[in-house]
Design a protein around this motif. Structure first.
Motif, PDB file in Angstrom:
ATOM      1  N   LYS A 147      35.358 -21.607 -32.751  1.00 15.87           N
ATOM      2  CA  LYS A 147      35.629 -20.175 -32.952  1.00 15.87           C
ATOM      3  C   LYS A 147      34.278 -19.459 -32.965  1.00 15.87           C
ATOM      4  O   LYS A 147      33.478 -19.667 -33.865  1.00 15.87           O
ATOM      5  CB  LYS A 147      36.386 -19.963 -34.261  1.00 15.87           C
ATOM      6  CG  LYS A 147      37.806 -20.536 -34.252  1.00 15.87           C
ATOM      7  CD  LYS A 147      38.470 -20.477 -35.608  1.00 15.87           C
ATOM      8  CE  LYS A 147      37.920 -21.568 -36.518  1.00 15.87           C
ATOM      9  NZ  LYS A 147      38.666 -21.664 -37.792  1.00 15.87           N
ATOM     10  N   SER A 170      38.281 -19.724 -29.610  1.00 13.23           N
ATOM     11  CA  SER A 170      38.458 -18.266 -29.588  1.00 13.23           C
ATOM     12  C   SER A 170      37.095 -17.615 -29.480  1.00 13.23           C
ATOM     13  O   SER A 170      36.089 -18.186 -29.918  1.00 13.23           O
ATOM     14  CB  SER A 170      39.176 -17.771 -30.846  1.00 13.23           C
ATOM     15  OG  SER A 170      38.371 -17.973 -32.000  1.00 13.23           O
ATOM     16  N   THR A 172      35.297 -13.816 -30.244  1.00 13.01           N
ATOM     17  CA  THR A 172      35.361 -12.449 -30.761  1.00 13.01           C
ATOM     18  C   THR A 172      34.014 -11.798 -30.521  1.00 13.01           C
ATOM     19  O   THR A 172      32.968 -12.420 -30.741  1.00 13.01           O
ATOM     20  CB  THR A 172      35.670 -12.442 -32.267  1.00 13.01           C
ATOM     21  OG1 THR A 172      36.923 -13.091 -32.498  1.00 13.01           O
ATOM     22  CG2 THR A 172      35.733 -11.012 -32.802  1.00 13.01           C
ATOM     23  N   ALA A 194      38.826 -11.777 -24.723  1.00 10.01           N
ATOM     24  CA  ALA A 194      38.245 -11.927 -26.062  1.00 10.01           C
ATOM     25  C   ALA A 194      38.804 -10.893 -27.024  1.00 10.01           C
ATOM     26  O   ALA A 194      39.371  -9.870 -26.613  1.00 10.01           O
ATOM     27  CB  ALA A 194      36.720 -11.795 -25.986  1.00 10.01           C
ATOM     28  N   ASN A 195      38.634 -11.180 -28.318  1.00 13.20           N
ATOM     29  CA  ASN A 195      38.939 -10.190 -29.347  1.00 13.20           C
ATOM     30  C   ASN A 195      37.728  -9.280 -29.480  1.00 13.20           C
ATOM     31  O   ASN A 195      36.617  -9.762 -29.694  1.00 13.20           O
ATOM     32  CB  ASN A 195      39.215 -10.872 -30.690  1.00 13.20           C
ATOM     33  CG  ASN A 195      40.327 -11.898 -30.601  1.00 13.20           C
ATOM     34  OD1 ASN A 195      41.403 -11.613 -30.087  1.00 13.20           O
ATOM     35  ND2 ASN A 195      40.067 -13.106 -31.080  1.00 13.20           N
ATOM     36  N   TYR A 197      35.906  -5.887 -31.253  1.00  9.14           N
ATOM     37  CA  TYR A 197      35.870  -4.866 -32.293  1.00  9.14           C
ATOM     38  C   TYR A 197      34.680  -3.946 -32.019  1.00  9.14           C
ATOM     39  O   TYR A 197      33.524  -4.368 -32.131  1.00  9.14           O
ATOM     40  CB  TYR A 197      35.696  -5.488 -33.682  1.00  9.14           C
ATOM     41  CG  TYR A 197      36.857  -6.306 -34.176  1.00  9.14           C
ATOM     42  CD1 TYR A 197      37.948  -5.710 -34.797  1.00  9.14           C
ATOM     43  CD2 TYR A 197      36.854  -7.694 -34.038  1.00  9.14           C
ATOM     44  CE1 TYR A 197      39.019  -6.469 -35.270  1.00  9.14           C
ATOM     45  CE2 TYR A 197      37.908  -8.464 -34.497  1.00  9.14           C
ATOM     46  CZ  TYR A 197      38.992  -7.849 -35.107  1.00  9.14           C
ATOM     47  OH  TYR A 197      40.046  -8.602 -35.564  1.00  9.14           O
TER      48      TYR A 197
END
Length: 327
Positions: A147, A170, A172, A194-195, A197
């Motif tokens: 991750k 994953s 991010t 991808a995540n 933010y």
């Protein structure tokens, strides 16, 4: 000859100096030879080396190291060249943080200088450096099944996210703004794999003392925090090149560049420069490995004749390698 810098140009210079039967010492400030190839983009493909359609940067660095060692130069890594001074017998002394060395000629192939990553200053960042906190990706396989949190909004950060997405558990990515400096097509693909933010920054990384386990991020508008379970954090916000005291060595410089003539000579007799740190008078600057290789060959050949006035400037083609090896 003392060569300052262990990037691709310094390494090729060491090889070529050996080819010209010169005793050579190579000094590099990093802990691994290869310069920008291993520090900035080890997993990227390099296309501008003649005869090689494409090669991973780290592999190219290893080949250059192998080539540089062919004639047995002395190599010192993790050593910082701090000062040079000329002696009464027209030799040069290079002083480092670990000792002093004397030679007839010096070749400066320091690139952009000692490469250090830009750090965020987040809590736990330094504590977990190389224990889960990284500033580049040296080997993709190290992130398989993990991750991963990536910090940054430029091409490097986005490219690493796209590169690791297929193999990581994953990915991010957080960016402090909602505008990216990366290529538009890459950013579009980023949001797909991808995540992401935006308006978020890294506040803290936590772990068990050996490896990181969590990252705390926050919205820089609302200060709202989120806790992410992570195995790795890649902080990709740039690097800085530190030239140290080179600008104080008495060299003619323009900005961060050492001014050289067509022979790669500096204003200091017996001191040469090649590669990214060199700027030839009346010549366009192309920060390419291919250009640096040619500059290295010129600098070493001119230095050879400086040391031995009766030596030939051009000793022959490297295809006659057996002749050189047998000397």
């Amino acid at each position: 000859m003392i060569i300052i810098g262990g990037g691709p140009i310094g390494l090729f210079s060491a090889f070529y100096a050996g080819l010209r039967d010169m005793k050579t010492l190579l000094i590099d400030a990093q802990d691994e030879l290869g310069g920008q190839l291993v520090t900035l983009y080890p997993e990227k493909t390099v296309y501008d080396v003649g005869g090689i359609p494409g090669i991973q940067a780290y592999e190219l660095a290893q080949r250059l190291v192998e080539q540089a060692k062919m004639f047995g130069p002395e190599i010192r890594v993790n050593e910082w060249a701090d000062w040079i001074e000329r002696t009464n017998d027209n030799m040069w002394i290079v002083k480092t943080d670990k000792g002093s060395y004397k030679a007839k000629t010096v070749l400066i192939a320091a690139g952009i200088g000692r490469i250090t990553p830009s750090r965020l200053g987040a809590k736990g960042e330094i504590e977990y450096e190389n224990k889960g906190v990284y500033y580049t990706v040296r080997r993709k396989k190290d992130f398989e099944g993990k991750k991963v949190l990536i910090v940054g909004g430029g091409d490097s950060a986005v490219d690493w996210a796209l590169t690791l997405a297929p193999i990581a558990k994953s990915v991010t990515l957080i960016h402090r703004r909602d505008q990216f400096r990366a290529h538009e097509r890459s950013v579009k693909e980023l949001f797909r794999v991808a995540n992401v933010y935006v308006w978020h920054e890294l506040k803290e990384v936590k772990g068990d003392g050996n490896r990181i386990t969590q990252a705390i991020i926050f919205d820089n508008r609302t200060k709202e925090e989120k806790v992410l379970d992570v195995d790795a954090v890649i902080i990709s916000i740039g690097y800085k090149g530190d030239l140290g005291n080179i600008p104080k060595w008495g060299l003619n410089m323009k900005g961060r560049d050492i001014i050289v003539n067509g022979k790669m000579e500096t204003n200091l007799p017996g001191v040469y420069a090649a590669g990214d740190i060199a700027q030839q008078v009346d010549s366009p600057k192309l920060a390419l490995i291919a250009v640096g290789f040619a500059q290295a060959a010129i600098a070493v050949s001119v230095a050879k004749k400086y040391i031995e006035p009766n030596a030939s400037l051009f000793a022959g083609h490297s295809s006659e390698m057996d002749k050189f090896k047998s000397k």
